[in-house]
Design a protein around this motif. Structure first.
Motif, PDB file in Angstrom:
ATOM      1  N   GLY A 198      20.559   0.444 -13.587  1.00  0.00           N
ATOM      2  CA  GLY A 198      20.278  -0.413 -14.694  1.00  0.00           C
ATOM      3  C   GLY A 198      18.800  -0.477 -14.991  1.00  0.00           C
ATOM      4  N   GLY A 199      17.945  -0.168 -14.408  1.00  0.00           N
ATOM      5  CA  GLY A 199      16.271  -0.062 -14.839  1.00  0.00           C
ATOM      6  C   GLY A 199      15.513  -0.329 -13.599  1.00  0.00           C
ATOM      7  N   ALA A 200      14.378  -0.374 -13.805  1.00  0.00           N
ATOM      8  CA  ALA A 200      13.295  -0.492 -12.869  1.00  0.00           C
ATOM      9  C   ALA A 200      13.592  -1.954 -12.174  1.00  0.00           C
ATOM     10  CB  ALA A 200      11.961  -0.422 -13.289  1.00  0.00           C
ATOM     11  N   PRO A 201      12.932  -2.098 -10.938  1.00  0.00           N
ATOM     12  CA  PRO A 201      12.951  -3.375 -10.419  1.00  0.00           C
ATOM     13  C   PRO A 201      12.391  -4.542 -11.059  1.00  0.00           C
ATOM     14  CG  PRO A 201      12.582  -1.706  -8.443  1.00  0.00           C
ATOM     15  CD  PRO A 201      12.637  -1.147 -10.040  1.00  0.00           C
ATOM     16  N   ILE A 202      12.934  -5.774 -11.007  1.00  0.00           N
ATOM     17  CA  ILE A 202      12.184  -6.851 -11.647  1.00  0.00           C
ATOM     18  C   ILE A 202      11.205  -7.188 -10.591  1.00  0.00           C
ATOM     19  CG2 ILE A 202      12.471  -9.272 -12.274  1.00  0.00           C
ATOM     20  CD1 ILE A 202      15.323  -8.377 -13.162  1.00  0.00           C
ATOM     21  N   GLU A 203      10.041  -7.434 -10.816  1.00  0.00           N
ATOM     22  CA  GLU A 203       8.752  -8.038  -9.977  1.00  0.00           C
ATOM     23  C   GLU A 203       8.815  -9.609 -10.064  1.00  0.00           C
ATOM     24  OE1 GLU A 203       4.920  -5.711 -10.487  1.00  0.00           O
ATOM     25  OE2 GLU A 203       6.195  -4.614 -11.825  1.00  0.00           O
ATOM     26  N   PHE A 204       8.832 -10.077  -8.804  1.00  0.00           N
ATOM     27  CA  PHE A 204       8.926 -11.491  -8.745  1.00  0.00           C
ATOM     28  C   PHE A 204       7.620 -11.897  -7.974  1.00  0.00           C
ATOM     29  CE2 PHE A 204      10.559 -15.365  -6.385  1.00  0.00           C
ATOM     30  CZ  PHE A 204      10.476 -16.082  -7.637  1.00  0.00           C
ATOM     31  N   TRP A 205       6.633 -12.292  -8.581  1.00  0.00           N
ATOM     32  CA  TRP A 205       5.425 -12.622  -8.225  1.00  0.00           C
ATOM     33  C   TRP A 205       5.629 -14.268  -7.727  1.00  0.00           C
ATOM     34  CZ3 TRP A 205       1.382  -9.378  -6.759  1.00  0.00           C
ATOM     35  CH2 TRP A 205       1.190  -8.124  -7.207  1.00  0.00           C
ATOM     36  N   PHE A 206       4.957 -14.652  -6.707  1.00  0.00           N
ATOM     37  CA  PHE A 206       4.871 -16.195  -6.519  1.00  0.00           C
ATOM     38  C   PHE A 206       4.072 -16.510  -5.398  1.00  0.00           C
ATOM     39  CE2 PHE A 206       7.883 -14.037  -3.694  1.00  0.00           C
ATOM     40  CZ  PHE A 206       7.741 -14.765  -2.198  1.00  0.00           C
ATOM     41  N   ASP A 207       3.844 -17.816  -5.350  1.00  0.00           N
ATOM     42  CA  ASP A 207       2.861 -18.383  -4.230  1.00  0.00           C
ATOM     43  C   ASP A 207       3.990 -19.166  -3.451  1.00  0.00           C
ATOM     44  OD1 ASP A 207       1.374 -20.602  -2.880  1.00  0.00           O
ATOM     45  OD2 ASP A 207      -0.369 -19.745  -3.897  1.00  0.00           O
ATOM     46  N   PHE A 208       3.777 -19.055  -2.077  1.00  0.00           N
ATOM     47  CA  PHE A 208       4.803 -19.774  -1.318  1.00  0.00           C
ATOM     48  C   PHE A 208       4.842 -21.340  -1.357  1.00  0.00           C
ATOM     49  CE2 PHE A 208       4.963 -15.821   1.181  1.00  0.00           C
ATOM     50  CZ  PHE A 208       6.429 -15.656   1.437  1.00  0.00           C
ATOM     51  N   ALA A 209       3.789 -21.800  -1.966  1.00  0.00           N
ATOM     52  CA  ALA A 209       3.553 -23.439  -2.221  1.00  0.00           C
ATOM     53  C   ALA A 209       4.014 -23.675  -3.565  1.00  0.00           C
ATOM     54  CB  ALA A 209       2.315 -23.857  -1.771  1.00  0.00           C
ATOM     55  N   SER A 210       4.391 -22.694  -4.471  1.00  0.00           N
ATOM     56  CA  SER A 210       4.734 -23.398  -5.774  1.00  0.00           C
ATOM     57  C   SER A 210       6.217 -23.772  -5.729  1.00  0.00           C
ATOM     58  CB  SER A 210       4.470 -21.962  -6.680  1.00  0.00           C
ATOM     59  OG  SER A 210       5.315 -22.057  -7.747  1.00  0.00           O
ATOM     60  N   GLY A 211       6.252 -25.052  -6.147  1.00  0.00           N
ATOM     61  CA  GLY A 211       7.461 -25.741  -6.467  1.00  0.00           C
ATOM     62  C   GLY A 211       8.422 -24.965  -7.443  1.00  0.00           C
ATOM     63  N   TYR A 212       7.857 -24.514  -8.711  1.00  0.00           N
ATOM     64  CA  TYR A 212       8.858 -23.895  -9.525  1.00  0.00           C
ATOM     65  C   TYR A 212       9.247 -22.558  -9.201  1.00  0.00           C
ATOM     66  CZ  TYR A 212       7.561 -27.523 -12.612  1.00  0.00           C
ATOM     67  OH  TYR A 212       7.145 -28.733 -13.402  1.00  0.00           O
ATOM     68  N   ALA A 213       8.347 -21.882  -8.223  1.00  0.00           N
ATOM     69  CA  ALA A 213       8.646 -20.588  -7.573  1.00  0.00           C
ATOM     70  C   ALA A 213       9.900 -20.845  -6.730  1.00  0.00           C
ATOM     71  CB  ALA A 213       7.653 -19.989  -6.917  1.00  0.00           C
ATOM     72  N   TYR A 214      10.092 -21.970  -6.061  1.00  0.00           N
ATOM     73  CA  TYR A 214      11.023 -22.371  -5.063  1.00  0.00           C
ATOM     74  C   TYR A 214      12.599 -22.172  -5.901  1.00  0.00           C
ATOM     75  CZ  TYR A 214      14.598 -25.296  -2.904  1.00  0.00           C
ATOM     76  OH  TYR A 214      15.620 -25.861  -2.465  1.00  0.00           O
ATOM     77  N   PHE A 215      12.416 -23.018  -6.935  1.00  0.00           N
ATOM     78  CA  PHE A 215      13.768 -22.938  -7.920  1.00  0.00           C
ATOM     79  C   PHE A 215      13.838 -21.573  -8.361  1.00  0.00           C
ATOM     80  CE2 PHE A 215      12.185 -27.482  -8.206  1.00  0.00           C
ATOM     81  CZ  PHE A 215      13.339 -27.819  -7.657  1.00  0.00           C
ATOM     82  N   ALA A 216      12.971 -20.910  -8.747  1.00  0.00           N
ATOM     83  CA  ALA A 216      13.319 -19.374  -9.231  1.00  0.00           C
ATOM     84  C   ALA A 216      13.718 -18.556  -8.291  1.00  0.00           C
ATOM     85  CB  ALA A 216      11.936 -18.733  -9.906  1.00  0.00           C
ATOM     86  N   ALA A 217      13.255 -18.712  -7.082  1.00  0.00           N
ATOM     87  CA  ALA A 217      13.500 -17.829  -5.810  1.00  0.00           C
ATOM     88  C   ALA A 217      15.122 -17.970  -5.457  1.00  0.00           C
ATOM     89  CB  ALA A 217      12.696 -18.197  -4.729  1.00  0.00           C
TER      90      ALA A 217
END
Length: 206
Positions: A8-27
């Motif tokens: 289906g294509g190359a992997p999606i890169e998910f960059w995030f800070d462990f203390a990021s509230g918005y990253a939590y929801f995206a994760a």
């Protein structure tokens, strides 16, 4: 047709800070989103401090007015999505032990490292997991069947510290200045609210 194209294509890169509230929801959603398009996810934790040194900015939770809005918005998002959300004491934490544990584990088992990253960010925003405490990170890894002593050794390994720092430098070099940050075939998307746009892009770039 290449193997990557067949998947289906190359992997999606998910960059995030462990203390990021918005990253939590995206994760909580990024892997399911990727699976719908036959993609995989490469988890890339880093500290936003690396980007702030360049931009001169500071995190939402350290910025007056923005801090109050962000906390209200995170609580609102949690209600909307029907997921637990409990901002831990002493938020935000730098989380360097968590980042180093991930990159130590990724050297031998990328899938286990991804599972650990998800476990850590969920633990942080649900159960107050201390991402600055190597023993707490090792304990979280142990719940996944990952050797506790290996994680502790990895967190303290000078080579791993270099890898973790280089990842942050790489993020900044590629223009990453926020969390979460998603690359789809090198196309950048900033923020959990961009997940619908990410999905649309996966169906066909415009």
């Amino acid at each position: 047709m290449s193997e990557t194209q067949q998947r289906g294509g190359a992997p999606i890169e998910f960059w995030f800070d462990f203390a990021s509230g918005y990253a939590y929801f995206a994760a909580l959603e990024i892997e399911t989103l990727a699976e719908r398009h036959l993609r995989t996810v490469v988890w890339r934790p880093f500290t936003l401090g690396a980007a702030f040194k360049v931009t001169g900015a500071q995190g939402l939770s350290r910025t007056p007015l923005k801090r109050d809005y962000a906390r209200r918005d995170w609580d609102r998002l949690a209600r909307l999505k029907g997921v637990p959300f409990n901002l831990p004491e002493n938020h935000p934490r730098t989380g360097l032990p968590a980042i180093r544990a991930f990159y130590h584990l990724e050297r031998s088992d990328a899938l286990a490292a991804a599972a650990l990253a998800k476990r850590i960010i969920i633990g942080y925003f649900r159960n107050g997991l201390d991402t600055d405490d190597p023993n707490a990170i090792a304990a979280a890894a142990a719940t996944l069947g990952i050797d506790r002593d290996s994680i502790l050794a990895g967190i303290a390994d000078p080579a791993v510290k270099i890898i973790a720092r280089q990842q942050g430098e790489q993020a900044v070099a590629r223009g990453v200045f926020g969390s979460p940050w998603i690359f789809v075939d090198d196309e950048p998307f900033w923020g959990s609210d961009r997940l619908p746009m990410v999905e649309r892009w996966l169906k066909g770039p415009w």
